[in-house]
Design an enzyme around this catalytic site. Sequence first.
Site, PDB file in Angstrom:
ATOM      1  N   LYS A  70      -9.018   0.941  -6.692  1.00 21.53           N
ATOM      2  CA  LYS A  70      -7.737   1.403  -7.252  1.00 21.53           C
ATOM      3  C   LYS A  70      -7.189   0.522  -8.370  1.00 21.53           C
ATOM      4  O   LYS A  70      -6.490   1.010  -9.255  1.00 21.53           O
ATOM      5  CB  LYS A  70      -6.678   1.499  -6.144  1.00 21.53           C
ATOM      6  N   ASP A 106       0.018   7.614  -4.328  1.00 23.06           N
ATOM      7  CA  ASP A 106       0.311   6.936  -3.052  1.00 23.06           C
ATOM      8  C   ASP A 106       1.809   6.631  -2.935  1.00 23.06           C
ATOM      9  O   ASP A 106       2.380   6.696  -1.843  1.00 23.06           O
ATOM     10  CB  ASP A 106      -0.456   5.603  -2.953  1.00 23.06           C
ATOM     11  N   GLY A 132      -3.573  -5.076  -1.522  1.00 18.84           N
ATOM     12  CA  GLY A 132      -4.428  -4.247  -2.363  1.00 18.84           C
ATOM     13  C   GLY A 132      -3.640  -3.101  -3.001  1.00 18.84           C
ATOM     14  O   GLY A 132      -2.418  -3.165  -3.153  1.00 18.84           O
ATOM     15  N   THR A 157      -6.047 -13.660   1.056  1.00 21.96           N
ATOM     16  CA  THR A 157      -6.527 -14.378  -0.122  1.00 21.96           C
ATOM     17  C   THR A 157      -5.327 -14.876  -0.918  1.00 21.96           C
ATOM     18  O   THR A 157      -4.544 -14.064  -1.426  1.00 21.96           O
ATOM     19  CB  THR A 157      -7.361 -13.418  -1.013  1.00 21.96           C
TER      20      THR A 157
HETATM   21  P1  NAP Z   1      -7.707  -2.173  -1.059  1.00 19.54           P
HETATM   22  O1  NAP Z   1      -7.153  -1.979  -2.415  1.00 19.54           O
HETATM   23  O2  NAP Z   1      -9.156  -2.474  -0.900  1.00 19.54           O
HETATM   24  O3  NAP Z   1      -6.831  -3.323  -0.346  1.00 19.54           O
HETATM   25  C1  NAP Z   1      -7.065  -3.693   0.981  1.00 19.54           C
HETATM   26  C2  NAP Z   1      -6.234  -4.931   1.320  1.00 19.54           C
HETATM   27  O4  NAP Z   1      -6.497  -5.244   2.679  1.00 19.54           O
HETATM   28  C3  NAP Z   1      -6.624  -6.173   0.497  1.00 19.54           C
HETATM   29  O5  NAP Z   1      -5.483  -6.971   0.297  1.00 19.54           O
HETATM   30  C4  NAP Z   1      -7.612  -6.876   1.413  1.00 19.54           C
HETATM   31  O6  NAP Z   1      -7.647  -8.288   1.262  1.00 19.54           O
HETATM   32  C5  NAP Z   1      -7.004  -6.579   2.774  1.00 19.54           C
HETATM   33  N1  NAP Z   1      -8.025  -6.657   3.810  1.00 19.54           N
HETATM   34  C6  NAP Z   1      -9.204  -5.998   3.863  1.00 19.54           C
HETATM   35  N2  NAP Z   1      -9.876  -6.325   4.967  1.00 19.54           N
HETATM   36  C7  NAP Z   1      -9.113  -7.237   5.615  1.00 19.54           C
HETATM   37  C8  NAP Z   1      -9.269  -7.977   6.812  1.00 19.54           C
HETATM   38  N3  NAP Z   1     -10.372  -7.831   7.575  1.00 19.54           N
HETATM   39  N4  NAP Z   1      -8.282  -8.814   7.184  1.00 19.54           N
HETATM   40  C9  NAP Z   1      -7.195  -8.967   6.418  1.00 19.54           C
HETATM   41  N5  NAP Z   1      -6.971  -8.295   5.246  1.00 19.54           N
HETATM   42  C10 NAP Z   1      -7.925  -7.446   4.864  1.00 19.54           C
HETATM   43  O7  NAP Z   1      -7.434  -0.871  -0.148  1.00 19.54           O
HETATM   44  P2  NAP Z   1      -6.204   0.142  -0.244  1.00 19.54           P
HETATM   45  O8  NAP Z   1      -6.575   1.251  -1.120  1.00 19.54           O
HETATM   46  O9  NAP Z   1      -4.985  -0.642  -0.514  1.00 19.54           O
HETATM   47  O10 NAP Z   1      -6.173   0.756   1.250  1.00 19.54           O
HETATM   48  C11 NAP Z   1      -5.743   0.001   2.352  1.00 19.54           C
HETATM   49  C12 NAP Z   1      -5.575   0.904   3.573  1.00 19.54           C
HETATM   50  O11 NAP Z   1      -4.520   1.828   3.379  1.00 19.54           O
HETATM   51  C13 NAP Z   1      -6.810   1.747   3.884  1.00 19.54           C
HETATM   52  O12 NAP Z   1      -6.969   1.819   5.281  1.00 19.54           O
HETATM   53  C14 NAP Z   1      -6.455   3.096   3.366  1.00 19.54           C
HETATM   54  O13 NAP Z   1      -7.097   4.152   4.049  1.00 19.54           O
HETATM   55  C15 NAP Z   1      -4.959   3.130   3.650  1.00 19.54           C
HETATM   56  N6  NAP Z   1      -4.283   4.081   2.750  1.00 19.54           N
HETATM   57  C16 NAP Z   1      -3.752   5.190   3.298  1.00 19.54           C
HETATM   58  C17 NAP Z   1      -3.126   6.092   2.486  1.00 19.54           C
HETATM   59  C18 NAP Z   1      -2.532   7.333   3.070  1.00 19.54           C
HETATM   60  O14 NAP Z   1      -2.307   8.267   2.321  1.00 19.54           O
HETATM   61  N7  NAP Z   1      -2.225   7.383   4.348  1.00 19.54           N
HETATM   62  C19 NAP Z   1      -3.027   5.877   1.105  1.00 19.54           C
HETATM   63  C20 NAP Z   1      -3.566   4.703   0.598  1.00 19.54           C
HETATM   64  C21 NAP Z   1      -4.227   3.823   1.440  1.00 19.54           C
HETATM   65  P3  NAP Z   1      -8.445  -9.029   0.091  1.00 19.54           P
HETATM   66  O15 NAP Z   1      -7.565  -8.892  -1.087  1.00 19.54           O
HETATM   67  O16 NAP Z   1      -8.568 -10.420   0.582  1.00 19.54           O
HETATM   68  O17 NAP Z   1      -9.755  -8.317  -0.032  1.00 19.54           O
END
Ligand code: NAP
Length: 291
Positions: A70, A106, A132, A157
């Site tokens: 993203k 979002d 993220g 991080t």
């Molecule tokens: P992203 O951009 O990849 O960001 C993920 C974040 O989570 C990053 O800060 C990452 O840390 C952190 N993270 C990942 N694995 C981790 C772990 N094991 N322990 C601690 N922190 C961790 O992903 P995103 O697009 O923001 O999505 C995040 C979540 O929101 C997903 O589950 C997604 O399905 C959900 N979401 C839902 C909707 C909805 O419509 N309901 C919309 C958007 C997103 P680092 O920076 O250190 O890698």
Amino acid sequence: MQSSGLRLYGIIGHPIAQSLSPLMHNANFESLGIHASMQAYDIEPQSLNEALQGFLSLDFGGLNVTIPHKETIIPLLDEVAEEAGIIGAVNTVRFENGKLAGFNTDARGFMHLLEPLRSSVEGAKFMVLGAGGAARAVVYVLLKHIRTNQIAVVSRTAARATEFTDHFRSINQSKLSTLSMGDPSLPRILQSFDVIINATPVGMFPETHAVPIENPKFHSGQIVIDLIYRPMTTQLLRQASEDGARAVGGVEMFLQQGAEAFRIWTGQTMDIRTVRSAIISKLEQDISASS
Ligand code: NAP
């Protein structure tokens, strides 16, 4: 448009198998009689640009974008809508006249999720887990549309946390602070927050046993929101309910961000009733399959 007249759409991410976006959009296309199809594409970070050029040359109608693309997709686009630029994350791409235009839906999805909670969250202290793309949309909505007392972003991080707060300096950084996911006192600190929002993928299908914070303990004065929609009730939300907190899942946000993406691609309104019922029945099947 393909030679068959079928309009192609995609969702790109890595991993992507968990995504129900194809189910959502295909149910909607069918219900509205639109000759179109969405598929999921697993795109590794280093192949993102090449993949975008491929979708462009295949004349795709649009893309949804998820973990981990993203933010990194932004420099690869020809245009970025103002709100998506401020958020610093794009989850929807429209192909127009051989150009790639990026949007963020979002934020709108999260606004819908918050709407029924609005009176309870005004003036609250928010803790956002993750830094993220989704966390950016959440913090943007909180800074821009909600009266907040404090927003703490919890990241594993340190560099990403600093980048995150720097990014929002132009809106209102004074309310924003950061915490480390590794801080052993996090479960205690969490007690003093009113609203806890999980914006990490931890607990998402198929790793449904996982929780983003070890041994979390909530109380009845708290609201716990998990943006994850699959499963509908994550382990974190189960814990929150057991502790007497109000637990809110990500399904409604998912539906609304998808409806907004569809509007951006086609100018039309999604058949949200049909789509909601298709998504809920799939999520219920997941529950039956796991029990
Ligand atoms: P992203 O951009 O990849 O960001 C993920 C974040 O989570 C990053 O800060 C990452 O840390 C952190 N993270 C990942 N694995 C981790 C772990 N094991 N322990 C601690 N922190 C961790 O992903 P995103 O697009 O923001 O999505 C995040 C979540 O929101 C997903 O589950 C997604 O399905 C959900 N979401 C839902 C909707 C909805 O419509 N309901 C919309 C958007 C997103 P680092 O920076 O250190 O890698």
